[in-house]
Design a protein around this motif. Structure first.
Motif, PDB file in Angstrom:
ATOM      1  N   MET A   1      -7.512   0.749   3.044  1.00 34.09           N
ATOM      2  CA  MET A   1      -5.963   0.165   3.099  1.00 34.09           C
ATOM      3  C   MET A   1      -5.409  -0.165   4.308  1.00 34.09           C
TER       4      MET A   1
ATOM      5  N   ARG B   1       0.438   4.137  -0.959  1.00 29.64           N
ATOM      6  CA  ARG B   1      -0.209   5.371  -0.601  1.00 29.64           C
ATOM      7  C   ARG B   1      -0.119   5.648   1.128  1.00 29.64           C
TER       8      ARG B   1
ATOM      9  N   PHE C   1       0.920  -1.251  -0.012  1.00 31.69           N
ATOM     10  CA  PHE C   1      -0.045   0.033   0.116  1.00 31.69           C
ATOM     11  C   PHE C   1       0.938   1.184  -0.139  1.00 31.69           C
TER      12      PHE C   1
ATOM     13  N   THR D   1     -15.364  -2.589   0.220  1.00 33.19           N
ATOM     14  CA  THR D   1     -15.150  -1.471  -0.591  1.00 33.19           C
ATOM     15  C   THR D   1     -16.505  -0.637  -0.620  1.00 33.19           C
TER      16      THR D   1
ATOM     17  N   LEU E   1     -12.998   3.481  -8.826  1.00 29.12           N
ATOM     18  CA  LEU E   1     -11.497   3.100  -9.192  1.00 29.12           C
ATOM     19  C   LEU E   1     -10.501   2.507  -7.803  1.00 29.12           C
ATOM     20  N   ILE E   2     -11.247   3.241  -6.732  1.00 29.60           N
ATOM     21  CA  ILE E   2     -10.401   2.820  -5.412  1.00 29.60           C
ATOM     22  C   ILE E   2     -10.916   1.255  -5.086  1.00 29.60           C
TER      23      ILE E   2
ATOM     24  N   ASN F   1      -8.015  -5.896  -6.243  1.00 28.02           N
ATOM     25  CA  ASN F   1      -7.029  -6.221  -6.728  1.00 28.02           C
ATOM     26  C   ASN F   1      -5.849  -6.696  -5.541  1.00 28.02           C
ATOM     27  N   ILE F   2      -6.023  -5.806  -4.457  1.00 27.74           N
ATOM     28  CA  ILE F   2      -5.182  -6.285  -3.316  1.00 27.74           C
ATOM     29  C   ILE F   2      -5.791  -7.577  -2.581  1.00 27.74           C
TER      30      ILE F   2
ATOM     31  N   ARG G   1     -11.748  -0.933  -7.097  1.00 26.66           N
ATOM     32  CA  ARG G   1     -11.023  -1.914  -7.885  1.00 26.66           C
ATOM     33  C   ARG G   1      -9.489  -2.112  -7.385  1.00 26.66           C
ATOM     34  N   GLU G   2      -8.902  -0.908  -6.740  1.00 25.01           N
ATOM     35  CA  GLU G   2      -7.713  -1.177  -6.038  1.00 25.01           C
ATOM     36  C   GLU G   2      -7.799  -2.286  -5.007  1.00 25.01           C
TER      37      GLU G   2
END
Lengths: 250, 288
Positions: A158, A139, A137, A178, A184-185, A191-192, A187-188
């Motif tokens: 995250m 970010r 992560f 989620t 978009l976030i 993926n994680i 989707r991130e």
């Protein structure tokens, strides 16, 4: 259905079963929320826990974690009866929880949120440490000194997932990971979750995005009014429009 | 007021403030983290003072007495947390006030049974029984300086524990979300027991080291308790930093007030509290 939840719940390969609830009846005051739920997660498995709002998903998770006590039924962790065990004792057997609403500590910095949770896994494994979480992560790495409350929703999510990984769990339970995030976030985050799944950690995923859950989950379990109405391969559920409509309103 | 006199009052005010901090920090920690209003907190100050007096009598040495008394107060704090306070975390403040007021009466009665109702003096340890002369006829006792030094050390240790250690992070996390802390595999009950015992031990330790200055007497905890609540309210409930600022403010205000305006000295701290609360109702470091 390939596996029907019957009296024995799930096959008796107890050594492989990380977390198992059988015949769970849970109440909030006088409201009867869970009506004899059987649920089991085996090592490395990904399970989608589905159902509309108020069907008992979060209550089931809290019951399994000892945050709410069932009036009837049993919770076993790695084959051991832990129905009355303290939540921290259950968590220490390799179970991590990302709660609905995230549950970060707003009065701690990002770094502190992570560091306070650090722990070796059940077998002494330390695959996940501070550096690896920050790599996963990036970010968060930019905001280490920030207070937990100053993060955006996605960053908070995250942080909660990273914090859960710091405990080196064998099972990660994600409740609405989620929810409320921009596509978009979200989707991130998906993926994680995929990365985590691929690393061999078993996951239980609760999410309103049924398609994404079923695409990822080996098995899906559907709750309707506190009862398991479906438990089987995700594909089987996804392909059955009638079931999807009846149980999930899709 | 010449400089030496001013310096003495300043040192006295700081020493009194730092001592108040030891007692008030426990009160504010226990309130901020477990949500417990502990009216019996002053009783632990008294227990500490009486333990120091009685053990100093037996061993002939205050330092030994204090070393023996600290573990006793830690055990007392842990036992009370397990037996009584633990059951009050989820309850209304009214229950807490009832129980802890009852505890004040129990402690006073026990004190009367065990140690009697007389006032006793405690000797300053020989090693610290000296004075530093400031002018021809003004001097400052070394023991008071030593108290200030010990209090500062403890305050620094407390700051380090809470802000810099993992245990401190867990303690702060526990104040914001108890269930989540447990879900991370941390035994929150054990942490609460430790925090409670720490608060009790700090209050008792303050009573011990101050015994030579204040002597020991019945009900000595109640005035300390009231002033400590003022400290906690001024500093912001639950804030250790606030407790430090408020303790020093009150220590200095009361000391200088007594010297400069003795007629109204008794009300100065309350006026101070009123002013702070009008300006910042949540206290100096409290969250709005």
């Amino acid at each position: 259905m390939t596996e029907t939840p019957n009296a024995s719940g799930v096959p008796a390969s107890a050594a492989d079963t990380l977390l198992e609830g059988s015949g769970l009846h849970t109440f909030y005051g006088v409201s009867h929320i869970l009506h004899g739920v059987d649920f089991a997660v085996r090592r490395g498995e990904t399970i989608g826990l589905m159902g509309r709002n108020g069907m008992g998903k979060t209550t089931l998770i809290k019951t399994l974690l000892g945050l709410v006590r069932p009036r009837e039924g049993q919770v076993r962790v790695r084959g051991e009866d832990m129905t009355q065990a303290a939540t921290h004792a259950i968590a220490r057997r390799g179970i991590a929880y990302v709660p609905e609403g995230r549950g970060i500590f707003p009065n701690l910095s990002v770094r502190e949120n992570l560091v306070m949770a650090a722990r070796a896994g059940v077998d002494g494994r330390r695959e996940w440490d501070f550096d690896r979480v920050i790599q996963t992560f990036p970010r968060l790495g930019e905001r280490l000194a920030n207070g937990g409350a100053q993060l955006s929703g996605g960053e908070q999510q995250m942080l909660t997932i990273g914090r859960a990984l710091m405990t080196n769990p064998d099972l990660l339970i994600l409740d609405e990971a989620t929810e409320g995030l921009a596509p978009l976030i979200a989707r991130e985050i998906w993926n994680i979750i995929k990365t985590i799944r691929a690393s061999g950690i078993a996951t239980v995923i609760v999410d309103k995005n049924y398609a994404a859950v079923m695409a990822l989950a080996d098995r899906s379990v559907v709750l309707v009014k506190g009862r398991v109405v479906f438990s089987g391969e995700s594909r089987e559920l996804a392909d059955n429009e009638e079931l999807m409509h009846r149980f999930l309103g899709v | 007021m010449d400089f030496a006199f001013f310096l003495i009052q300043l040192l006295n005010g700081l020493q009194y403030g730092l001592l108040l901090f030891l007692v008030a920090s426990g009160l504010t920690l226990v309130f901020g983290i477990m949500g417990i209003i502990n009216l019996a907190h002053g009783s632990f100050y008294m227990v500490g003072a009486y333990l120091a007096w009685s053990l100093a009598g037996m061993t002939g040495n205050l330092a030994t007495a204090i070393l023996l008394a600290i573990p006793l107060t830690v055990v007392l704090g842990m036992a009370l947390e397990r037996l009584l306070f633990r059951h009050l975390y989820q309850r209304d403040h009214l229950y807490q006030v009832l129980l802890t007021y009852g505890l004040i009466l129990v402690f006073e009665e026990l004190r009367s049974l065990i140690w009697g109702d007389d006032v006793h003096g405690v000797a300053v340890p020989a090693l610290l029984n000296a004075s530093i002369s400031l002018t021809e006829n003004l001097s400052y006792p070394v023991y008071r300086l030593a108290i200030s030094g010990v209090c500062l050390l403890l305050a620094a240790a407390l700051y380090f524990l809470i802000q810099k250690t993992r245990l401190g992070m867990m303690i702060r996390a526990g104040a914001s979300n108890r269930d989540m802390v447990q879900s991370l595999g941390i035994d929150i009950k054990l942490i609460y027991t430790l925090v409670f015992a720490l608060g009790i031990a700090l209050a008792a330790f303050a009573g011990m080291i101050n015994a030579p200055l204040s002597s020991v007497f019945p009900n000595m905890g109640s005035s300390v308790l009231i002033i400590c609540f003022v400290v906690v309210v001024i500093g912001g409930i639950g804030s250790v930093k606030g407790a430090m600022a408020a303790s020093l403010m009150i220590g200095l205000a009361e000391t200088f007030g007594t010297v400069l305006v003795p007629e109204v000295a008794g009300m100065i701290v309350y006026v101070l509290m009123a002013i702070v609360l009008v300006w910042r109702p949540q206290g100096l470091f409290g969250k709005a």
